[in-house]
Write an enzyme that holds these catalytic residues in place. Structure first.
Site, short mmCIF file in Angstrom:
data_model
loop_
_atom_site.label_atom_id
_atom_site.label_comp_id
_atom_site.label_asym_id
_atom_site.label_seq_id
_atom_site.Cartn_x
_atom_site.Cartn_y
_atom_site.Cartn_z
N ASP A 152 -34.14 -4.76 9.88
CA ASP A 152 -35.56 -5.05 9.69
C ASP A 152 -36.40 -3.80 9.91
O ASP A 152 -37.58 -3.77 9.57
CB ASP A 152 -36.00 -6.15 10.65
CG ASP A 152 -37.43 -6.61 10.42
OD1 ASP A 152 -37.78 -6.86 9.26
OD2 ASP A 152 -38.21 -6.70 11.39
N ARG A 195 -36.11 -1.19 16.71
CA ARG A 195 -36.74 0.06 16.31
C ARG A 195 -35.76 0.88 15.49
O ARG A 195 -34.58 0.95 15.81
CB ARG A 195 -37.17 0.88 17.54
CG ARG A 195 -38.37 0.34 18.29
CD ARG A 195 -39.66 0.54 17.51
NE ARG A 195 -40.84 0.08 18.24
CZ ARG A 195 -41.33 -1.15 18.19
NH1 ARG A 195 -40.73 -2.05 17.43
NH2 ARG A 195 -42.41 -1.48 18.87
N GLU A 253 -40.12 4.53 7.55
CA GLU A 253 -40.59 3.31 6.88
C GLU A 253 -41.79 3.63 5.99
O GLU A 253 -42.71 4.32 6.42
CB GLU A 253 -40.96 2.25 7.93
CG GLU A 253 -39.77 1.77 8.72
CD GLU A 253 -40.12 0.68 9.74
OE1 GLU A 253 -41.32 0.38 9.91
OE2 GLU A 253 -39.20 0.16 10.37
N ASP A 255 -27.61 -3.57 29.55
CA ASP A 255 -28.99 -3.23 29.86
C ASP A 255 -28.96 -2.46 31.18
O ASP A 255 -28.30 -2.90 32.13
CB ASP A 255 -29.84 -4.50 30.02
CG ASP A 255 -31.32 -4.20 30.12
OD1 ASP A 255 -31.73 -3.56 31.12
OD2 ASP A 255 -32.08 -4.59 29.22
N ALA A 297 -42.31 -9.59 13.72
CA ALA A 297 -43.48 -10.26 14.32
C ALA A 297 -44.33 -10.97 13.28
O ALA A 297 -45.43 -11.42 13.59
CB ALA A 297 -44.33 -9.24 15.07
N THR A 306 -33.76 -2.79 22.28
CA THR A 306 -34.30 -1.83 23.24
C THR A 306 -35.47 -1.10 22.62
O THR A 306 -35.59 -1.03 21.40
CB THR A 306 -33.23 -0.79 23.64
OG1 THR A 306 -33.05 0.13 22.55
CG2 THR A 306 -31.91 -1.44 23.97
N HIS A 309 -39.69 -4.96 8.02
CA HIS A 309 -40.28 -4.98 9.37
C HIS A 309 -41.07 -6.28 9.60
O HIS A 309 -42.26 -6.28 9.89
CB HIS A 309 -41.20 -3.77 9.58
CG HIS A 309 -41.30 -3.37 11.02
ND1 HIS A 309 -41.34 -2.06 11.43
CD2 HIS A 309 -41.37 -4.10 12.15
CE1 HIS A 309 -41.44 -1.99 12.75
NE2 HIS A 309 -41.45 -3.23 13.21
N LEU A 310 -40.34 -7.39 9.51
CA LEU A 310 -40.96 -8.72 9.58
C LEU A 310 -40.80 -9.40 10.93
O LEU A 310 -41.17 -10.57 11.07
CB LEU A 310 -40.36 -9.63 8.50
CG LEU A 310 -40.54 -9.21 7.04
CD1 LEU A 310 -39.86 -10.20 6.12
CD2 LEU A 310 -42.02 -9.08 6.70
N CYS A 362 -33.43 -5.42 14.67
CA CYS A 362 -34.81 -5.87 14.46
C CYS A 362 -35.71 -5.29 15.55
O CYS A 362 -36.76 -5.86 15.87
CB CYS A 362 -34.91 -7.39 14.48
SG CYS A 362 -34.05 -8.19 13.11
#
Length: 528
Positions: free
Chosen positions: A256, A232, A261, A171, A282, A203, A279-280, A230
Site C-alpha cells: 500500500d 511506510r 509515491e 517489537d 487510512a 513500524t 496508500h489507502l 501498509c
C-alpha cells in the site's frame, strides 16, 4: 466565545463537537491562499487543517490569538512546528483515528494475497473462466510474522488469531507479559523471518527500521513466503523484494506504500505476484471522521484549559520554570537517544535521576524530553513531548523520576537508566559553563563527550595496542576520528572507548572492528 477556523474540507460529523459547543464559533473557509489566511487569522483562537493548508511561519506570526493548530490526521509536515512552539501554540494531531482502518486494510491485503483475488477478478473481466491458475493458500494453521506490535500491529494480530493463525511478533518494546496478553510469540527479527509464512510490517520508518526487511533477511525466509506493507515505504527494501519475487523465493507481496509515491517506473508494480493500492490504509469514511473528531475534541480541551494529550510540540510550562529548564531540554533528549541505542532487549523501565540544582525544580517537562529521546529511537517522529508518557504506558514501560542530593562534582547532573529484559544501561550528562552539553558517564565509566554527530561506542579489554589497532583499521577505511575518549575501572580489565567520527561508518567496517581480538562489542550511535 472562541473562534475556530477550518481551512480544509472536513466532514460535518467530524466537526460535530465544535459545532455543538456553546462557547465556540466555527468558520469553514477552504482554498485560501497564504496571503488570505494571514489577513483573517488574527481573529481566530484555533486553526483546524488537513493536508492542503500549509501553515507557514507568516500565518503563525499573524495569529495573535492562536492557541492551537489541529491537523486532522497523523502527519504534521504541513505545519511549521518550530514557529508554533516559539509562539506558544499547541500543535495537535490524531494518531489513533486510523488504527482500525489500517489494520483492516492490512488484513484485507493478506487475504487477497493468499487467495489471489485481484488476479482472479481481472481474469474474469477479460471473459475468462480460469480456476486452475488461481489456486491459493489457507490462512488457518499458517504463521504470521508481525514486525512492530504497536496499535495497528496488535489489531492485525487479533484478527490473525481469529483466523487460527500462529502469530510471531518482533517489537523492541515487546515484553513477555504483553506478548502473553496478546497471545503472540515474541521473537527477534531474524527468528521471525525464518518461521513466518506471511510477514506484515507495522513500524514507523526510522534509521533502525529502514530496510529492516532486506536482501540478507530474504535469504533467511521460507520459500514461498508472502509479505505485506501498509506502514511506510522503505521498511522493505524494494529492489531486494523484486529480486526475491522474480527468483521464486517470495510467492507474492501486497503493498500500500512505496519508497517513492506515486511509484512511477517501479518494477514491483509490473509483477503479477504483487498486489498494489495507492496508500489507502487510512482511507475509510470512519477513519476520516475519527481523526476530525479526535482533533476537534483536543481543540476544545485546549481552548477550555483542560488536559489534552496529542500535542506534537512542548506542553505548557510556566515561563520562569521554562527559562531554567530550557537549556537542559536538548541534553535530556540526547541522553535518552544515546542510551536507547546502547540497550539490548525489550524496554521495561526508564529511570531519570536529577542531581544538584535541578532537584529544586519541577522537572516533569524535562523528563518528557528524556522519554521522547528514548522512544523516538524506535518509534520515530511519531513520538512527541506530550504523547511520550502515553506511549510508554501503552507499552507497559515504567517511567521513574527521582532526585538525588549527590551531585558527584557537577552543578547539575541528569542520569538516564534503561532497564530491559536483558540488561541495564545508563548515561549521565551535564552542561559545562562555556563548553555546552556533555555526556560525563556511560554506565560506570567516566568520559567527556559532546552528544553530537556520529559516535562509535566500543567495549574492549584494556590491553596495550587495542586503541592503536582500532585507529589503524578506521584510518585504512578512510574514517577520520575527530575525538576519542577512553574510560576504564581497572588496569587490564574491561574498558570503553567512544570515538567521534566525521561520517557514518559502513556495516562492514563495524564488523571488522568487532573481529579485533580485544573488542567485546561495537555500537554505532547517531545523535543529531
Amino acid at each position: 466565545m472562541f473562534k475556530v477556523l477550518v481551512s480544509d474540507p472536513l466532514s460535518e460529523q467530524g466537526l460535530q463537537k465544535l459545532l455543538e459547543a456553546p462557547d465556540v464559533e466555527i468558520d469553514q473557509k477552504t482554498g485560501l491562499s497564504e496571503e488570505e489566511l494571514v489577513q483573517i487569522i488574527p481573529q481566530y483562537d484555533a486553526l483546524l487543517v488537513r493536508s492542503q493548508t500549509k501553515v507557514t511561519p507568516a500565518i503563525i506570526e499573524a495569529g495573535t490569538r492562536l492557541r492551537a493548530i489541529g491537523r486532522a490526521g497523523v502527519g504534521v509536515d504541513n505545519i511549521n512546528i518550530p514557529a508554533a512552539t516559539n509562539k506558544g501554540i499547541a500543535v495537535i494531531n490524531a494518531p489513533d483515528g486510523n488504527t482500525i482502518s489500517t489494520a483492516e486494510h492490512s488484513f484485507a491485503m493478506i487475504m487477497a494475497l493468499a487467495r489471489r483475488i485481484p488476479n482472479a477478478y481481472y481474469s474474469m473481466m477479460r471473459g475468462e473462466w480460469d480456476r486452475k491458475s488461481f489456486v491459493g493458500v489457507e490462512l488457518s494453521g499458517k504463521t504470521l510474522g508481525v514486525v512492530g506490535l504497536g496499535r495497528i500491529g496488535a489489531e492485525v494480530a487479533k484478527r490473525a488469531k481469529a483466523f487460527n493463525m500462529k502469530v510471531v511478533a518482533y517489537d523492541p518494546f515487546l515484553t513477555a507479559e504483553r506478548a502473553k496478553q496478546l497471545g503472540v510469540v515474541a521473537a527477534t527479527i531474524d527468528e521471525l523471518v525464518s518461521v513466518a509464512d506471511f510477514i506484515t510490517v507495522h513500524t514507523p520508518l526510522t534509521k533502525e527500521t529502514k530496510y529492516i526487511i532486506n536482501k540478507d533477511r530474504f535469504a533467511k525466509m521460507k520459500d514461498g513466503v508472502r509479505l505485506v506493507n501498509c506502514a511506510r515505504g522503505g521498511i522493505i527494501e524494494e529492489k531486494a523484494l523484486y529480486e526475491a519475487i522474480v527468483s521464486g523465493k517470495v510467492a507474492g507481496a501486497a503493498l500500500d506504500v512505496f519508497e517513492v509515491e506515486p511509484p512511477v517506473e517501479n518494477p514491483l508494480v509490473t509483477l503479477p505476484q504483487v498486489i498494489v493500492t495507492p496508500h489507502l490504509g487510512a482511507s475509510t469514511v470512519e477513519a476520516q471522521e475519527n481523526v476530525a473528531i479526535d482533533v476537534s475534541e483536543e481543540i476544545l480541551h485546549i481552548l477550555r484549559n483542560e488536559p489534552f494529550k496529542n500535542a506534537v510540540n512542548l506542553p505548557s510550562v510556566p515561563a520562569d520554570v521554562m527559562e531554567k529548564l530550557e537549556p537542559y531540554f536538548s541534553l535530556g533528549e540526547k541522553l535518552g537517544h544515546f542510551v536507547a541505542q546502547t540497550a539490548v532487549g525489550g524496554l521495561q523501565e526508564v529511570t531519570v535521576t536529577y542531581s544538584g540544582e535541578l532537584t529544586e525544580m519541577d522537572t516533569a517537562a524535562l523528563t518528557r524530553t528524556v522519554l521522547k529521546g528514548v522512544l523516538s529511537y524506535h518509534l520515530g517522529e511519531g513520538v512527541n513531548y506530550v504523547n511520550a508518557p502515553h506511549l510508554a504506558k501503552s507499552r507497559e514501560i515504567s517511567v521513574v523520576e527521582q532526585k538525588s542530593s549527590a551531585n558527584k562534582g557537577f552543578t547539575n547532573l541528569i542520569t538516564v537508566a534503561l532497564t530491559t529484559s536483558q540488561e541495564q544501561k545508563k548515561a549521565a550528562g551535564t552542561l559545562l559553563s562555556g563548553y555546552g552539553a556533555r555526556i560525563v558517564k556511560v554506565d560506570d565509566y567516566s568520559v567527556d563527550i559532546q552528544p553530537n554527530g556520529h559516535l562509535i561506542l566500543i567495549h574492549h579489554t584494556d590491553r596495550p595496542g587495542a586503541i592503536g589497532r582500532v585507529g589503524t583499521l578506521l584510518g585504512n577505511n578512510d574514517v577520520n576520528i575527530a575525538t576519542m575518549q577512553v574510560g576504564r575501572r581497572d588496569v587490564g580489565g574491561n574498558a570503553i572507548m567512544i570515538l567521534s567520527v566525521d561520517r557514518q561508518v559502513s556495516p562492514d567496517v563495524l564488523d571488522h572492528l568487532g573481529e579485533l581480538n580485544e573488542i567485546i562489542s561495537v555500537t554505532e550511535i547517531e545523535l543529531a
